[in-house]
Motif scaffolding. Structure first.
Motif, short mmCIF file in Angstrom:
data_model
loop_
_atom_site.label_atom_id
_atom_site.label_comp_id
_atom_site.label_asym_id
_atom_site.label_seq_id
_atom_site.Cartn_x
_atom_site.Cartn_y
_atom_site.Cartn_z
N ASN A 84 0.81 -1.23 0.00
CA ASN A 84 0.00 0.00 0.00
C ASN A 84 0.84 1.27 0.00
O ASN A 84 0.49 2.26 0.65
N ASP A 85 1.94 1.26 -0.78
CA ASP A 85 2.76 2.46 -0.86
C ASP A 85 2.60 3.19 -2.19
O ASP A 85 3.33 4.14 -2.47
N GLY A 86 1.66 2.73 -3.02
CA GLY A 86 1.33 3.45 -4.24
C GLY A 86 2.00 2.96 -5.50
O GLY A 86 1.74 3.51 -6.57
N ASP A 87 2.85 1.93 -5.42
CA ASP A 87 3.44 1.39 -6.64
C ASP A 87 3.18 -0.12 -6.74
O ASP A 87 2.71 -0.75 -5.81
N VAL A 88 3.47 -0.66 -7.91
CA VAL A 88 3.17 -2.06 -8.20
C VAL A 88 4.34 -2.95 -7.80
O VAL A 88 5.47 -2.75 -8.27
N ASP A 89 4.08 -3.93 -6.94
CA ASP A 89 5.08 -4.92 -6.54
C ASP A 89 4.84 -6.23 -7.29
O ASP A 89 3.83 -6.40 -7.99
N VAL A 90 5.77 -7.16 -7.15
CA VAL A 90 5.64 -8.49 -7.72
C VAL A 90 5.57 -9.52 -6.59
O VAL A 90 6.39 -9.48 -5.68
N VAL A 91 4.58 -10.40 -6.65
CA VAL A 91 4.50 -11.53 -5.73
C VAL A 91 4.62 -12.80 -6.57
O VAL A 91 3.98 -12.91 -7.63
N GLY A 92 5.47 -13.73 -6.15
CA GLY A 92 5.70 -14.93 -6.95
C GLY A 92 5.95 -16.15 -6.10
O GLY A 92 6.13 -16.06 -4.88
N VAL A 93 5.93 -17.31 -6.76
CA VAL A 93 6.26 -18.57 -6.09
C VAL A 93 7.43 -19.22 -6.81
O VAL A 93 7.50 -19.23 -8.04
N ASP A 94 8.36 -19.74 -6.02
CA ASP A 94 9.50 -20.50 -6.51
C ASP A 94 9.22 -21.97 -6.26
O ASP A 94 9.23 -22.43 -5.11
N LYS A 95 8.96 -22.72 -7.34
CA LYS A 95 8.53 -24.11 -7.21
C LYS A 95 9.63 -25.02 -6.69
O LYS A 95 9.36 -26.00 -5.99
N VAL A 96 10.88 -24.72 -7.01
CA VAL A 96 12.00 -25.56 -6.58
C VAL A 96 12.41 -25.24 -5.14
O VAL A 96 12.63 -26.14 -4.32
N ALA A 97 12.51 -23.95 -4.82
CA ALA A 97 12.91 -23.54 -3.46
C ALA A 97 11.77 -23.63 -2.46
O ALA A 97 11.98 -23.45 -1.26
N ASP A 98 10.52 -23.91 -2.93
CA ASP A 98 9.34 -23.96 -2.07
C ASP A 98 9.19 -22.66 -1.28
O ASP A 98 9.15 -22.65 -0.04
N GLN A 99 9.07 -21.56 -2.01
CA GLN A 99 8.98 -20.25 -1.38
C GLN A 99 7.88 -19.40 -2.01
O GLN A 99 7.66 -19.43 -3.22
N LEU A 100 7.21 -18.65 -1.14
CA LEU A 100 6.30 -17.58 -1.56
C LEU A 100 7.05 -16.27 -1.35
O LEU A 100 7.48 -15.97 -0.24
N LEU A 101 7.20 -15.48 -2.42
CA LEU A 101 8.10 -14.33 -2.41
C LEU A 101 7.35 -13.03 -2.69
O LEU A 101 6.40 -12.99 -3.46
N TRP A 102 7.84 -11.96 -2.06
CA TRP A 102 7.40 -10.60 -2.36
C TRP A 102 8.60 -9.80 -2.83
O TRP A 102 9.61 -9.71 -2.13
N LEU A 103 8.49 -9.23 -4.04
CA LEU A 103 9.53 -8.38 -4.59
C LEU A 103 9.02 -6.95 -4.58
O LEU A 103 8.13 -6.58 -5.34
N GLU A 104 9.59 -6.15 -3.67
CA GLU A 104 9.10 -4.79 -3.46
C GLU A 104 9.67 -3.84 -4.51
O GLU A 104 10.88 -3.76 -4.72
N ASN A 105 8.77 -3.11 -5.17
CA ASN A 105 9.13 -2.12 -6.17
C ASN A 105 9.64 -0.85 -5.47
O ASN A 105 8.93 -0.24 -4.67
N GLN A 106 10.85 -0.47 -5.80
CA GLN A 106 11.42 0.76 -5.26
C GLN A 106 11.99 1.60 -6.41
O GLN A 106 12.52 1.06 -7.39
N ASN A 107 11.82 2.90 -6.31
CA ASN A 107 12.39 3.81 -7.31
C ASN A 107 11.81 3.56 -8.70
O ASN A 107 12.54 3.43 -9.69
N ALA A 108 10.46 3.52 -8.77
CA ALA A 108 9.74 3.40 -10.05
C ALA A 108 10.21 2.20 -10.88
O ALA A 108 10.36 2.27 -12.10
#
Length: 328
Positions: free
Chosen positions: A110-134
């Protein structure tokens, strides 16, 4: 040399109005090549697993984010330069993922920009990639790792508990229980929640939306084992505390690889769009008069992979972005 083709199906909606009720809904699509170039120009190679559209850099037009599952997994965004994608302006969001199988573009914190959320099937991880600096820099956070996201192949994001922030549902392929992950606020903390639903086979695809028009976010999932099922998991209390499951349809192939919800015919009810391993893209439409779902093929063959929806041509309706594992 392989060609990378990103295609859109531009939707034309025909609506008849009768007694204030939308009826006779039909959809037609025109196939358009959005961009085409060789793999050296993009820095990508093959086996594309996702394509999503959003205004990543906040300049008012729709950019494209692509994830590649193999041979070197990575997430890249392609900048829309005034409608021109030909020269592939690109930024690598992450190249240290072992096998990214699904991504979603949302403002998770909720900081006003678009982030990426993804899953890594091999590492068994749910990930959040925070968008910084446009979109110029990105910071990676692990939301969940381990058994509950084992071999995760898909995810969907919505406000499951109606508390004003976005939660995450994951399709964990080797887990027979459907979990969702509660956002504690601004993505600063997370809590795993069990729906109590034992899934009918290995879950391969998941989507979220209000399918019953009761104001609550429901879950739709597809499986890849046996005769694949598509099921709706209804959010009974509207806060994710109680769920009930019902079968919508069975697939025609060995596996359902993608499910998306969108109201392309503008009747107020979302349709279910799903890909199968027989290279079909199908549409399921609900009929309130018969309380049943009917299926029609949008693309009968030649498509394998993820689907997303965006108004790419700014004409006021949603277009479908489709692709297969090597061509988009």
């Amino acid at each position: 040399m392989k060609l990378i083709n990103i295609r859109i199906l531009t939707g034309v909606t025909l609506i008849a109005v009768c007694y204030s009720t939308l009826v006779a809904k039909e959809l037609s699509f025109a196939d358009a090549v959005l961009l085409s170039n060789n793999t050296a120009a993009t820095g990508l190679t093959q086996s594309f697993s996702n394509i999503e559209a959003a205004d990543v850099d906040g300049d008012g037009d729709m950019d494209i984010v692509i994830s590649q599952a193999s041979p070197a997994s990575k997430i890249v965004w392609l900048e829309n330069d005034g409608g021109d994608f030909v020269d592939f302006p690109r930024i690598f969001i992450d190249t240290a993922i072992q096998s990214v199988k699904a991504i979603q573009l949302v403002d998770l914190d909720n900081d006003g920009d678009v982030d990426v959320v993804g899953v890594d099937k091999v590492a068994d991880q749910l990930l959040w990639l925070e968008n910084q600096n446009a979109g110029q820099t990105w910071t990676k956070y692990v939301i969940e790792t381990g058994v509950s996201v084992n071999s995760a192949s898909d995810l969907s994001i919505a406000d499951i508990d109606a508390d004003g922030d976005l939660d995450v549902v994951v399709a964990a392929n080797t887990v027979s229980t459907l979990y969702w992950y509660e956002n504690g606020g601004a993505a600063a903390s997370w809590m795993k929640q069990d729906t109590g639903i034992v899934t009918a086979g290995n879950v391969s695809a998941v989507a979220t939306g209000d399918l019953t028009l009761d104001g609550a976010i429901d879950i739709v999932y597809g499986t890849e084992s046996g005769s694949p099922y598509i099921k709706i998991v209804g959010n009974q209390n509207g806060d994710g505390s109680s769920w009930i499951s019902s079968t919508v349809a069975t697939g025609t192939a060995a596996s359902i690889v993608d499910i998306q919800l969108a109201d392309l015919d503008l009747d107020g009810l979302a349709e279910i769009y799903f890909h199968e391993t027989n290279f079909r893209l199908d549409q399921l439409t609900y009929s309130p008069s018969t309380f049943s779902w009917s299926s029609v093929p949008i693309i009968a063959s030649g498509v394998y992979g993820k689907t997303s929806f965006a108004d790419m041509d700014n004409d006021g309706d949603l277009d479908i972005l489709v692709g297969n594992s090597n061509n988009l």
